[in-house]
Design a protein around this motif. Structure first.
Motif, PDB file in Angstrom:
ATOM      1  N   GLN A  20       1.164  -0.996   0.087  1.00  0.00           N
ATOM      2  CA  GLN A  20       0.091   0.007  -0.432  1.00  0.00           C
ATOM      3  C   GLN A  20       0.531   1.091  -0.105  1.00  0.00           C
ATOM      4  N   ILE A  21       0.569   2.549  -0.471  1.00  0.00           N
ATOM      5  CA  ILE A  21       0.975   3.918  -0.632  1.00  0.00           C
ATOM      6  C   ILE A  21       0.938   4.550   0.904  1.00  0.00           C
ATOM      7  N   GLY A  22       1.815   5.025   0.353  1.00  0.00           N
ATOM      8  CA  GLY A  22       1.704   6.308   2.185  1.00  0.00           C
ATOM      9  C   GLY A  22       2.500   5.470   3.138  1.00  0.00           C
ATOM     10  N   ALA A  23       2.563   6.671   4.183  1.00  0.00           N
ATOM     11  CA  ALA A  23       3.221   5.706   5.769  1.00  0.00           C
ATOM     12  C   ALA A  23       2.521   4.496   6.201  1.00  0.00           C
ATOM     13  N   ASN A  24       3.448   4.098   7.201  1.00  0.00           N
ATOM     14  CA  ASN A  24       3.066   2.629   7.759  1.00  0.00           C
ATOM     15  C   ASN A  24       1.504   3.087   8.529  1.00  0.00           C
ATOM     16  N   GLU A  25       0.798   2.061   8.176  1.00  0.00           N
ATOM     17  CA  GLU A  25      -0.430   2.362   9.818  1.00  0.00           C
ATOM     18  C   GLU A  25       0.166   1.406  11.151  1.00  0.00           C
ATOM     19  N   MET A  26      -0.715   3.074  11.700  1.00  0.00           N
ATOM     20  CA  MET A  26       0.380   2.384  12.914  1.00  0.00           C
ATOM     21  C   MET A  26      -1.052   3.001  14.385  1.00  0.00           C
ATOM     22  N   VAL A  27      -1.115   1.857  15.404  1.00  0.00           N
ATOM     23  CA  VAL A  27      -2.028   1.581  16.181  1.00  0.00           C
ATOM     24  C   VAL A  27      -0.757   1.321  17.626  1.00  0.00           C
ATOM     25  N   THR A  28      -1.502   2.394  18.562  1.00  0.00           N
ATOM     26  CA  THR A  28      -1.302   2.250  19.583  1.00  0.00           C
ATOM     27  C   THR A  28      -2.794   0.728  20.508  1.00  0.00           C
ATOM     28  N   VAL A  72       3.696  10.342  -0.458  1.00  0.00           N
ATOM     29  CA  VAL A  72       3.493   8.677  -1.064  1.00  0.00           C
ATOM     30  C   VAL A  72       5.398   7.947  -0.015  1.00  0.00           C
ATOM     31  N   THR A  73       6.308   9.405  -0.057  1.00  0.00           N
ATOM     32  CA  THR A  73       7.215   9.200   0.745  1.00  0.00           C
ATOM     33  C   THR A  73       6.934   9.153   1.946  1.00  0.00           C
ATOM     34  N   GLY A  74       5.718   8.690   2.512  1.00  0.00           N
ATOM     35  CA  GLY A  74       5.536   9.263   4.486  1.00  0.00           C
ATOM     36  C   GLY A  74       5.974  10.135   4.892  1.00  0.00           C
ATOM     37  N   ALA A  75       6.374  11.357   4.890  1.00  0.00           N
ATOM     38  CA  ALA A  75       6.468  11.905   5.791  1.00  0.00           C
ATOM     39  C   ALA A  75       5.620  13.043   6.250  1.00  0.00           C
ATOM     40  N   MET A  76       4.193  13.010   5.199  1.00  0.00           N
ATOM     41  CA  MET A  76       2.895  13.869   5.743  1.00  0.00           C
ATOM     42  C   MET A  76       1.489  12.373   5.970  1.00  0.00           C
ATOM     43  N   ARG A  77       0.683  12.544   6.359  1.00  0.00           N
ATOM     44  CA  ARG A  77      -1.071  11.878   6.353  1.00  0.00           C
ATOM     45  C   ARG A  77      -1.252  13.090   5.140  1.00  0.00           C
ATOM     46  N   GLU A  78      -2.327  12.011   4.706  1.00  0.00           N
ATOM     47  CA  GLU A  78      -3.141  12.949   3.586  1.00  0.00           C
ATOM     48  C   GLU A  78      -4.460  13.643   4.420  1.00  0.00           C
ATOM     49  N   ILE A  79      -4.190  15.399   3.694  1.00  0.00           N
ATOM     50  CA  ILE A  79      -5.117  15.826   4.332  1.00  0.00           C
ATOM     51  C   ILE A  79      -6.189  16.337   2.319  1.00  0.00           C
ATOM     52  N   LEU A  80      -7.128  17.286   2.613  1.00  0.00           N
ATOM     53  CA  LEU A  80      -7.716  17.149   1.491  1.00  0.00           C
ATOM     54  C   LEU A  80      -7.700  19.370   1.733  1.00  0.00           C
ATOM     55  N   ILE A  81      -7.309  20.080   0.904  1.00  0.00           N
ATOM     56  CA  ILE A  81      -7.423  20.906   0.738  1.00  0.00           C
ATOM     57  C   ILE A  81      -8.300  21.811   0.023  1.00  0.00           C
ATOM     58  N   VAL A  82      -9.053  22.993   0.729  1.00  0.00           N
ATOM     59  CA  VAL A  82     -10.203  23.787   0.395  1.00  0.00           C
ATOM     60  C   VAL A  82      -9.487  25.308   0.090  1.00  0.00           C
ATOM     61  N   GLY A  83      -9.119  25.399  -1.036  1.00  0.00           N
ATOM     62  CA  GLY A  83      -8.801  27.028  -1.218  1.00  0.00           C
ATOM     63  C   GLY A  83      -9.403  27.532  -1.683  1.00  0.00           C
ATOM     64  N   GLN A 126       4.789  18.664   6.806  1.00  0.00           N
ATOM     65  CA  GLN A 126       5.927  17.974   7.773  1.00  0.00           C
ATOM     66  C   GLN A 126       5.213  18.255   9.665  1.00  0.00           C
ATOM     67  N   MET A 127       5.566  18.849   9.261  1.00  0.00           N
ATOM     68  CA  MET A 127       5.375  19.584  11.191  1.00  0.00           C
ATOM     69  C   MET A 127       3.452  19.179  11.145  1.00  0.00           C
ATOM     70  N   LEU A 128       3.062  19.632  10.308  1.00  0.00           N
ATOM     71  CA  LEU A 128       1.001  20.034  11.458  1.00  0.00           C
ATOM     72  C   LEU A 128       0.563  18.602  10.975  1.00  0.00           C
ATOM     73  N   TYR A 129       1.225  17.703   9.719  1.00  0.00           N
ATOM     74  CA  TYR A 129       0.667  16.101   9.190  1.00  0.00           C
ATOM     75  C   TYR A 129       1.276  15.373   9.582  1.00  0.00           C
ATOM     76  N   PRO A 130       2.323  14.933  10.072  1.00  0.00           N
ATOM     77  CA  PRO A 130       2.833  14.115  10.551  1.00  0.00           C
ATOM     78  C   PRO A 130       2.387  12.505  10.341  1.00  0.00           C
ATOM     79  N   PRO A 131       3.085  10.968   9.965  1.00  0.00           N
ATOM     80  CA  PRO A 131       2.225  10.352  10.140  1.00  0.00           C
ATOM     81  C   PRO A 131       1.573   9.636  11.191  1.00  0.00           C
ATOM     82  N   ILE A 132       0.540   9.755  12.479  1.00  0.00           N
ATOM     83  CA  ILE A 132       0.296   9.585  13.654  1.00  0.00           C
ATOM     84  C   ILE A 132      -0.552   7.772  13.666  1.00  0.00           C
TER      85      ILE A 132
END
Length: 390
Positions: free
Chosen positions: A96-104, A195-206, A376-382
């Motif tokens: 799958q594309i994107g960052a690892n799925e993470m679960v605490t 794609v590189t896993g540096a941030m999570r997906e967002i939807l942008i409303v300009g 990267q700072m506001l939307y890191p993978p979580i």
């Protein structure tokens, strides 16, 4: 007494054994359109770093029908509170594309649902028709430009949890509509970092600006420049823009998921919105913000007269360049605001972020080139926010 001692010892061993043997089950469900897999015989697998998973070989998921796969992961109490990382694969080959799925891992049985995508690396943006202000809000109509991330059309079960409101919409994606012909190219930044896993997906409303930009992007009147319609503009966002997005896109606009970001006066109104409407926004990005406005009243009035947002549910990003436009792109005023926010209980690197763009100026090219920093700072993978305890 000796027999009593043996009995106590046996009971102790039983209790210790019970603790050692205690464990939990995480049920992992995957939703993905089966007809988008290349072959009907394709199977989905899961790899990970603990809880019966390894990165070397996948566990095949059971197909339950209705585009749903599932498996159960057992783990001991020792692993509770540890962070499980995992990814879904097609036929144990295509990741799958994107960052690892993470679960605490919780200290209880739980369920989590994954919505992977495998084939799409770029998002899309569209420009809407003009959005009309609702009755009582006397602003001009304007268009929106909406960016949907790479997964949006490939996996229709996936709800985009993070939505970012941005100002000066015509400058964000397309050189042909942008001021002086240079756009930020937000789509390229987000696509690459997701794609590189540096941030999570967002939807942008300009939100496109209008000839009343100065009035709309300022919350107080400056004796030299006028302004002061910022709260009306923010009401327009809440009463017209957000309902439009909710009606037309798969999003979750609850407070933990909604952010606002802009540059120059757009940075000023974003900082103001986040600070005074933190029940609506969980994060604000303030790039090269016009903190000089009205004798620096954001620092002298807004931060003084309004209680700070909850430091556990709100984040703020501040930046500037260090050349051009008055006091070096507002560098000094930005540092003043940063330090004031720090004094109000925020912590740099945790819920307050600051970046100095060495050589950066007050223009679209500089903002676009460093847009990856607030992303990267506001939307890191979580870790997943939707783990359900059963």
């Amino acid at each position: 007494m000796a027999d009593m001692g043996k009995l106590v010892a046996m009971l102790t061993l039983c209790l210790v054994g019970a603790v050692v043997l205690e464990g939990y089950t995480l049920t992992v469900t995957v939703r993905y359109p089966k007809d988008k897999l290349l072959k009907d015989t394709a199977e989905l697998y899961l790899r990970g770093d603990m809880a019966e998973l390894t990165w070397g070989e996948g566990r095949v998921l059971d197909y339950l029908g209705d585009d749903t796969w599932q498996t159960q992961l057992n783990y001991s109490a020792v692993l509770a509170s540890e962070l499980l990382s995992m990814k879904v694969l097609v036929n144990d080959r295509n990741w799958q594309i994107g960052a690892n799925e993470m679960v605490t891992l919780p200290k209880a049985d739980a369920n989590v649902t994954l919505f992977p995508w495998f084939n799409t690396y770029t998002g899309e943006y569209v420009v809407t028709e003009e959005i009309l202000p609702p009755p009582g809000i006397e602003l001009l109509p304007r268009k929106l430009v909406i960016y949907t991330p790479a997964s949006y059309y490939e996996n229709p079960y996936r709800v985009i949890q993070d939505v970012l409101i941005m100002h000066d919409g015509q400058n964000l994606f397309n050189d042909r509509t942008s001021f002086l012909g240079v756009a930020w190219h937000c789509q390229d930044t987000v696509d690459e970092n997701v794609v590189t896993g540096a941030m999570r997906e967002i939807l942008i409303v300009g939100i496109y600006n209008t000839i009343d930009r100065t009035y709309e992007y300022t919350y107080s009147v400056d004796e030299n420049y006028g302004g002061g319609g910022g709260d009306i503009y923010l009401d327009f966002i809440e009463q017209a823009v957000l309902p439009y997005v909710m009606d037309n896109y798969r999003v979750d606009l609850n407070q933990p998921n909604l952010g606002i970001l802009g540059s120059s006066l757009g940075g000023l109104i974003s900082c103001y919105a986040g600070w005074t409407r933190s029940s609506q926004y969980s994060r604000a990005g303030c790039m090269s913000s016009s903190f000089w406005w009205n004798n620096e009243d954001f620092d002298n009035v807004i931060l003084v007269e309004n209680p700070p947002p909850n430091t556990s549910t709100y984040e703020v990003y501040l930046d500037s360049g260090n050349k051009g436009f008055g006091s070096h792109d507002g560098m000094d005023e930005t540092i003043t605001v940063r330090d004031h926010i720090d004094d109000l209980g925020f912590t740099l690197g945790e819920n307050e972020f600051y970046y100095l763009d060495d050589g950066g100026s007050h223009n679209e090219e500089s903002w676009g080139s460093r847009f990856y920093v607030p992303m990267q700072m506001l939307y890191p993978p979580i870790p997943h926010r939707d783990v359900v305890i059963v």
